[in-house]
Structures are given as structure tokens and as C-alpha cells.
Design an enzyme around this catalytic site. Structure first.
Site, PDB file in Angstrom:
ATOM      1  N   VAL A  43       0.872  -1.172   0.000  1.00  0.00           N
ATOM      2  CA  VAL A  43       0.000   0.000   0.000  1.00  0.00           C
ATOM      3  C   VAL A  43       0.907   1.220   0.000  1.00  0.00           C
ATOM      4  CG1 VAL A  43      -1.796   1.280   1.232  1.00  0.00           C
ATOM      5  CG2 VAL A  43      -1.777  -1.232   1.301  1.00  0.00           C
ATOM      6  N   GLU A  44       0.949   1.911  -1.142  1.00  0.00           N
ATOM      7  CA  GLU A  44       1.814   3.081  -1.269  1.00  0.00           C
ATOM      8  C   GLU A  44       1.138   4.318  -0.691  1.00  0.00           C
ATOM      9  OE1 GLU A  44       4.235   1.671  -5.240  1.00  0.00           O
ATOM     10  OE2 GLU A  44       2.796   3.283  -5.431  1.00  0.00           O
ATOM     11  N   ASN A  45       1.938   5.344  -0.505  1.00  0.00           N
ATOM     12  CA  ASN A  45       1.467   6.595   0.066  1.00  0.00           C
ATOM     13  C   ASN A  45       2.184   7.734  -0.641  1.00  0.00           C
ATOM     14  OD1 ASN A  45       1.630   8.869   2.164  1.00  0.00           O
ATOM     15  ND2 ASN A  45       0.102   7.480   3.043  1.00  0.00           N
ATOM     16  N   ALA A  46       1.511   8.853  -0.833  1.00  0.00           N
ATOM     17  CA  ALA A  46       2.137   9.999  -1.484  1.00  0.00           C
ATOM     18  C   ALA A  46       3.354  10.487  -0.708  1.00  0.00           C
ATOM     19  CB  ALA A  46       1.132  11.134  -1.649  1.00  0.00           C
ATOM     20  N   ALA A  47       3.396  10.234   0.576  1.00  0.00           N
ATOM     21  CA  ALA A  47       4.562  10.585   1.386  1.00  0.00           C
ATOM     22  C   ALA A  47       5.571   9.436   1.291  1.00  0.00           C
ATOM     23  CB  ALA A  47       4.152  10.834   2.838  1.00  0.00           C
ATOM     24  N   CYS A  53       4.559  -2.706   3.084  1.00  0.00           N
ATOM     25  CA  CYS A  53       4.902  -3.838   2.229  1.00  0.00           C
ATOM     26  C   CYS A  53       3.843  -4.933   2.353  1.00  0.00           C
ATOM     27  CB  CYS A  53       6.253  -4.407   2.619  1.00  0.00           C
ATOM     28  SG  CYS A  53       7.635  -3.286   2.348  1.00  0.00           S
ATOM     29  N   GLU A  55       4.289  -8.136   2.725  1.00  0.00           N
ATOM     30  CA  GLU A  55       4.607  -9.076   3.797  1.00  0.00           C
ATOM     31  C   GLU A  55       4.170  -8.537   5.152  1.00  0.00           C
ATOM     32  OE1 GLU A  55       7.851  -9.378   0.600  1.00  0.00           O
ATOM     33  OE2 GLU A  55       6.671  -7.797   1.537  1.00  0.00           O
ATOM     34  N   CYS A  89      11.238  -6.368   5.893  1.00  0.00           N
ATOM     35  CA  CYS A  89      10.283  -7.481   5.929  1.00  0.00           C
ATOM     36  C   CYS A  89      10.966  -8.798   6.279  1.00  0.00           C
ATOM     37  CB  CYS A  89       9.529  -7.590   4.615  1.00  0.00           C
ATOM     38  SG  CYS A  89       8.257  -6.313   4.477  1.00  0.00           S
TER      39      CYS A  89
END
Length: 133
Positions: A43-47, A53, A55, A89
């Protein structure tokens, strides 16, 4: 559940990854000794790089599900070669698995590599390293 089924679970959940910045979707599945399977996605984030990750997501689902031990891990991504868990991870997986815990890494083209947590994280840091001397 076989390691093939565990990899299929990782492949299926990978499509739910949230990767609008890199477009690099990763799926992970972990099986516990009881046979329960928990999955996670990146799950990516703009920050950047404050994302999660796959895992780590699977581990969080496992803990939320009341389990604390990992018996097997599968990770899949769309890459030229199978991707390994990142360093963080590897440490997280080692917290809940044993050195001989099998890890299957794969890409969408069907290439697979198998290893163990100990091979991915030789000399891993454990709770016993924090014992007072």
C-alpha cells in the site's frame, strides 16, 4: 495447503495492491502451523516511502487473526525475476518464523525461487539478542 496454493493466494491478492505511484504491485501470503492463510498487499502513500509492504500486511492480518507463528511464506510481483522481501520485511518475517521456514518468491511469468528465512536473513536479530548480559 501446498506451496502452489499459497503462491496462488499471493497472486490473487496482488491485484488488490494500492500502487498508484510505482505501479509495482506485490502480493504476499503466509501460512501458519494451524493451516490458516493470511494475505497482504503493498500500500503506497504519497509521502513516499511511508507505504506498507505486502509481507507486513500479511503479518498484521495474521496477528489480527490471533496467530503468531509463520510456517511458510509466498511473495509475488510482476518483475523480470522473483523478488525477495525487503530487508525490513525479512526481519519482520523472522520475528514470527523459524530459520527453516520456507519462502517461495515468484514473478507473474511463472519463475519461482525457493529459499528459507535463514538464507534471506543470515545472523538475524532476535529477542535473545536483547537479553541483559
Amino acid at each position: 495447503m501446498s506451496d502452489t496454493d499459497l503462491l496462488a493466494a499471493a497472486r490473487a491478492i496482488r491485484e488488490r495492491a494500492y500502487a498508484p505511484y510505482s505501479n509495482f504491485k506485490v502480493g504476499a501470503a503466509i501460512r501458519t502451523p494451524s493451516g490458516a492463510v493470511f494475505t497482504g498487499v503493498n500500500v503506497e502513500n504519497a509521502a513516499y516511502p511511508e507505504g506498507t509492504c505486502a509481507e507486513a500486511g500479511a503479518i498484521a492480518a495474521m496477528i489480527a487473526g490471533g496467530e503468531t507463528r509463520i510456517a511458510e511464506v509466498a511473495v509475488i510481483a510482476d518483475a523480470p525475476r522473483p523478488v525477495t522481501p525487503c530487508g525490513g520485511c525479512r526481519q519482520k518475517l523472522a520475528e514470527f518464523g523459524a530459520g527453516d521456514t520456507p519462502v517461495t518468491m515468484a514473478n507473474l511469468a511463472g519463475t519461482e525461487e525457493r529459499t528459507t528465512l535463514a538464507a534471506l536473513l543470515p545472523g538475524g536479530f532476535t529477542s535473545s539478542d536483547m537479553a541483559a548480559g
